[in-house]
Design a protein around this motif. Structure first.
Motif, PDB file in Angstrom:
ATOM      1  N   ASN A 229      -1.549   9.891  -1.196  1.00  0.00           N
ATOM      2  CA  ASN A 229      -2.721  10.390  -0.447  1.00  0.00           C
ATOM      3  C   ASN A 229      -2.328  11.376   0.650  1.00  0.00           C
ATOM      4  O   ASN A 229      -3.008  12.376   0.865  1.00  0.00           O
ATOM      5  N   TYR A 230      -1.281  11.019   1.378  1.00  0.00           N
ATOM      6  CA  TYR A 230      -0.884  11.793   2.563  1.00  0.00           C
ATOM      7  C   TYR A 230       0.634  11.912   2.595  1.00  0.00           C
ATOM      8  O   TYR A 230       1.341  11.073   2.033  1.00  0.00           O
ATOM      9  N   ASP A 231       1.115  12.900   3.313  1.00  0.00           N
ATOM     10  CA  ASP A 231       2.556  13.005   3.541  1.00  0.00           C
ATOM     11  C   ASP A 231       2.919  12.029   4.666  1.00  0.00           C
ATOM     12  O   ASP A 231       2.644  12.280   5.843  1.00  0.00           O
ATOM     13  N   ILE A 232       3.526  10.921   4.276  1.00  0.00           N
ATOM     14  CA  ILE A 232       3.828   9.870   5.251  1.00  0.00           C
ATOM     15  C   ILE A 232       5.335   9.711   5.429  1.00  0.00           C
ATOM     16  O   ILE A 232       5.802   8.662   5.870  1.00  0.00           O
ATOM     17  N   ASN A 233       6.070  10.726   5.059  1.00  0.00           N
ATOM     18  CA  ASN A 233       7.524  10.653   5.135  1.00  0.00           C
ATOM     19  C   ASN A 233       7.998  10.318   6.557  1.00  0.00           C
ATOM     20  O   ASN A 233       8.619   9.289   6.804  1.00  0.00           O
ATOM     21  N   ARG A 234       7.661  11.193   7.486  1.00  0.00           N
ATOM     22  CA  ARG A 234       8.106  10.985   8.879  1.00  0.00           C
ATOM     23  C   ARG A 234       7.591   9.686   9.469  1.00  0.00           C
ATOM     24  O   ARG A 234       8.283   8.978  10.196  1.00  0.00           O
TER      25      ARG A 234
ATOM     26  N   ILE B 238       9.376   5.889  -0.448  1.00  0.00           N
ATOM     27  CA  ILE B 238       9.400   7.133   0.341  1.00  0.00           C
ATOM     28  C   ILE B 238      10.429   8.088  -0.277  1.00  0.00           C
ATOM     29  O   ILE B 238      10.173   9.283  -0.429  1.00  0.00           O
ATOM     30  N   TYR B 239      11.547   7.545  -0.683  1.00  0.00           N
ATOM     31  CA  TYR B 239      12.550   8.376  -1.369  1.00  0.00           C
ATOM     32  C   TYR B 239      11.979   8.943  -2.675  1.00  0.00           C
ATOM     33  O   TYR B 239      12.099  10.145  -2.954  1.00  0.00           O
ATOM     34  N   LEU B 240      11.341   8.091  -3.465  1.00  0.00           N
ATOM     35  CA  LEU B 240      10.826   8.565  -4.760  1.00  0.00           C
ATOM     36  C   LEU B 240       9.771   9.653  -4.575  1.00  0.00           C
ATOM     37  O   LEU B 240       9.788  10.674  -5.247  1.00  0.00           O
TER      38      LEU B 240
ATOM     39  N   PHE C 103       0.812  -1.225   0.000  1.00  0.00           N
ATOM     40  CA  PHE C 103       0.000   0.000   0.000  1.00  0.00           C
ATOM     41  C   PHE C 103       0.842   1.271   0.000  1.00  0.00           C
ATOM     42  O   PHE C 103       0.317   2.368  -0.207  1.00  0.00           O
ATOM     43  N   VAL C 104       2.151   1.157   0.202  1.00  0.00           N
ATOM     44  CA  VAL C 104       2.951   2.359   0.493  1.00  0.00           C
ATOM     45  C   VAL C 104       2.890   3.400  -0.625  1.00  0.00           C
ATOM     46  O   VAL C 104       2.863   4.603  -0.364  1.00  0.00           O
TER      47      VAL C 104
END
Ligand code: BGC
Length: 717
Positions: free
Chosen positions: A359-364, A411-413, A352-353
């Motif tokens: 959808n959302y900023d999930i970096n942190r 997450i990097y991309l 799902f990542v």
């Protein structure tokens, strides 16, 4: 200044059993304060108050990490709360740290003690400083929270008369595992009012909140001391319309509240529930069901993606995907928020990542969880199926362990920040080397038990495993992870030749060994991972399989993320749209037609006749199949990352419209601004509209052109 490591862990002198302890410390502040900060954490989950005001918004702090190695503490600015005479109180619940069944096996996985550690750092106007740390001068007593557990809910006795405060004692536990808060905090979000009060055929009084979600219920009552308000949470009603809790397995999701006299408002302190309905099990006649509302709780992730099209059912599916993400992003990415699980399944997160990151900023959020993944990795590089790993002895499996490479890479991309790769590169390498070391064949992963295409519809009767060849899937993921590792090393300026060569060897070995693709999942994975020897033949075969199955999929957890891309990238966009728009079982819109408000674990969690898939493993809030969201952004509206300039420093726009939708539009907020792409069928042509904060490479049909930042319209004629 940080002083928490100079503090000592404290605990109540006696064991309060299920009752949450309340700690207290009083202190004077006789000089003018310039600033005051509280550093705090607990063995469990805590809620702190200063002079009666809640400190911070973090629900279920300190969150969930591999506590023995990485135990987060939080720092709160409490300057505004400080007076001349001060009292700090803290309740500590079991949370994910201690307690009953959370581990499926052992009680108190990390420890049995409700420890507390804190430092209050005071800076005075005159420049002097003072620090107060937890020590035996802090007191404790039983609180009104008589019971609180993650799966089972809470018992709160507002009429309970607290006893005298008692001295605490030290709990000799290390402090070197304490780390500052890394993830997003978990906090309260919107409130949802009841949409209907139902009396079920069984005579149960049920409140329907209209949306399956994660959080808890708050209510007001003008109560009489000793009156009880008891309610249970559930996701769904059964075929007869009765309240259905069997799919929760052992999780009780129950609240028991005992009133005091007078007006009072209650919401739980140390638990959360996954639910759409509550059943009032016990309540005084004077209770007002309008006084109940849900408070939605999840990690404080910021919405970045939007998608909308002319088909309302697809829009509902998209909304279900967003809810599924919020409901399951509660400090760690979980499989589901309701039954006795709620665990950080690596496979689900990996699947799902990509959708989640649009959808959302999930970096942190992911940076934190991936560090836990790395510390849970075994010395041989094996990645557990869940992180934090509270099961410990589950077999290592392909598609789950690959979260170690796929998640950091995505997450990097999406965000273009190399830090996540720097953090994870050793873990990524160790995972690839783990696979490399397995079995007899150096460049394949074969001969081991795998979870395979979990819940694939081509599963033999009575099993969870789709019929796709698990050796093929494991070897394909070996290739994928190795390819990602080589790219990540390159990004970090390290030598990637070894893994580039390894990847080439895996591709050759794969093509020698797996010449035929017998299932939708086998075709999809071989295509998207660039392993299929003859792409056009494989794509044609996949399209045939889908069409001859009535435009329906058979894929499970590992095939579903790739089937749409495999079709639309290889000339069969129309077939992919047929899957998206399919309304009969099995399909995404089947669940929408059945009234779903979140994404289900099974294509038929609820069957057309209203019966359930099974009682054993049937969640109505599992985000895995929500992975189709990425295809809406990337293919329907065509917003894609350029791997050479990640984080949307440049964007590739390649929308692939289909007349069965009259229009579609999507946007993604990036650190360069909001990228928008949409199209409309009008008067026999397609009008494309783009809003670009960055330059773009546009591909429409077989035309390719470059666009500068700005607003652009392009007509197909
Ligand atoms: C979880 C899944 C998970 C699977 C793997 C289930 O119980 O809910 O989503 O990936 O187990 O075994």
């Amino acid at each position: 200044m940080s002083n928490i490591k100079n503090a000592k862990w404290i605990k109540p002198k006696r064991d309060y059993g299920d009752i949450c302890p309340e700690y207290r410390y009083r202190f004077e502040c006789n000089k003018q304060i310039k600033s005051a900060a509280l550093e705090i954490t607990a063995m469990g989950v805590y809620e702190a108050h200063m002079n009666g005001s809640r400190i911070g918004d973090f629900i279920l702090a300190p969150g969930w990490t591999v506590y023995h190695k990485r135990h987060q503490y939080q720092t709160y600015d409490i300057t505004h709360l400080i007076q001349a005479s001060n009292e700090i109180t803290v309740t500590v619940g079991k949370g994910w740290y201690r307690g009953g069944f959370l581990t499926w096996r052992d009680k108190n996985f990390w420890g049995a003690v409700p420890g507390l550690i804190a430092a209050i750092n005071l800076i005075y106007a005159d420049g002097t400083e003072e620090t107060i740390t937890t020590d035996r001068q802090w007191l404790s007593r039983e609180s009104s929270i008589r019971f609180a557990e993650i799966y089972d809910g809470e018992i709160y006795d507002a009429s309970f008369q607290s006893e005298e405060w008692e001295h605490t004692s030290y709990h000799f536990s290390p402090v070197d595992n304490l780390i500052p808060q890394e993830g997003e905090i978990v906090c309260e979000h919107e409130q949802i009012k009841p949409v209907e009060v139902i009396t079920t055929p069984k005579g149960e009084r049920v409140i329907d909140f209209g949306q399956n979600m994660t959080g808890y219920v708050e209510f007001d009552i003008e109560g009489k001391s000793g009156d009880r308000v008891v309610y249970t949470h559930a996701e769904i009603l059964d075929a007869e319309g009765n309240f259905y809790t069997e799919n929760l397995r052992s999780a009780k999701q129950r609240i028991e509240y005992i009133c005091r006299d007078g007006f009072q408002t209650y919401k739980p302190h140390h638990t959360f529930m996954g639910f759409r309905y509550i059943r009032i099990d016990e309540a005084p006649d004077y209770i007002d069901t309008d006084a109940f509302r849900v408070i939605v709780v999840h990690s404080d992730i910021r919405r970045t993606g939007h998608f909308e099209c002319s088909n309302e059912k697809v829009n509902k599916l998209y909304s279900n995907i967003l809810w599924g993400q919020r409901d399951n992003f509660l400090d760690i990415p979980t499989d589901c928020p309701q039954r006795d699980e709620r665990l950080g399944w690596t496979g689900d997160a990996q699947v799902f990542v990509k959708t989640a990151s649009y959808n959302y900023d999930i970096n942190r959020f992911f940076v934190k969880w991936l560090k836990d993944l790395a510390v849970e990795q075994r010395s041989n590089g094996a990645v557990p199926d869940i992180v934090p790993d509270i099961i410990q002895d589950m077999p290592v499996t392909s598609g789950w362990g690959d979260a170690a490479t796929i998640c950091p890479w995505q997450i990097y991309l999406t965000y273009g920040d190399k830090t996540v790769l720097e953090n994870q590169i050793d873990s990524m390498t160790a995972w690839v080397e783990y696979i490399h070391s397995r079995g007899e064949e150096e460049y394949l992963w074969v001969g081991e038990d795998q979870m395979g295409d979990w819940l694939g519809l081509d599963a033999p009767e009575g099993t969870y495993k789709g019929s796709s060849d698990t050796d093929l899937i494991a070897s394909a993921y070996f290739a994928r992870s190795t390819e990602i590792l080589a790219k990540a090393l390159k990004v970090l300026g390290k030598d990637s030749t070894y893994y580039e060569n390894m990847h080439r060897e895996i591709v050759c070995a794969f093509q020698r060994r797996f010449k035929e693709y017998k299932t939708q999942t086998e075709c999809a994975i071989s295509l998207v991972f660039n392993l299929a020897q003859n792409k056009s033949e494989t794509a044609a075969k996949l399209a045939d399989m889908v069409r001859s199955n009535g435009n329906k999929l058979t894929t499970g957890f590992l095939g579903t993320p790739y089937i749409m891309e495999a079709l639309s990238e290889n000339g069969y966009t129309d077939v992919a749209y047929s899957l998206l728009l399919q309304e009969e079982y099995p399909s995404w819109l089947f669940s929408v037609n059945m009234g779903a408000t979140t994404v289900w674990e099974h294509w038929d969690s609820l069957k057309a006749d209203g019966s359930m898939w099974s009682t054993r493993m049937n969640s109505f809030n599992h985000y895995a199949y929500g992975c189709v969201g990425a295809w809406m952004y990337e293919t329907v509206c065509g917003i894609r990352i350029d791997e050479d300039l990640p984080g949307f420093e440049r964007v590739i726009i390649c929308p692939k419209p289909d007349e069965r939708l009259r229009w579609a539009r999507a946007s993604v907020d990036t650190r360069f601004g909001t990228i928008k792409s949409g199209w409309t069928y009008t008067d026999g042509e397609i009008v494309y509209e783009f809003e670009l904060p960055v330059p773009a490479l546009v591909e429409i049909g077989d035309r390719q052109f470059e666009l500068n930042a700005g607003k652009h319209t392009y007509r197909s004629n």
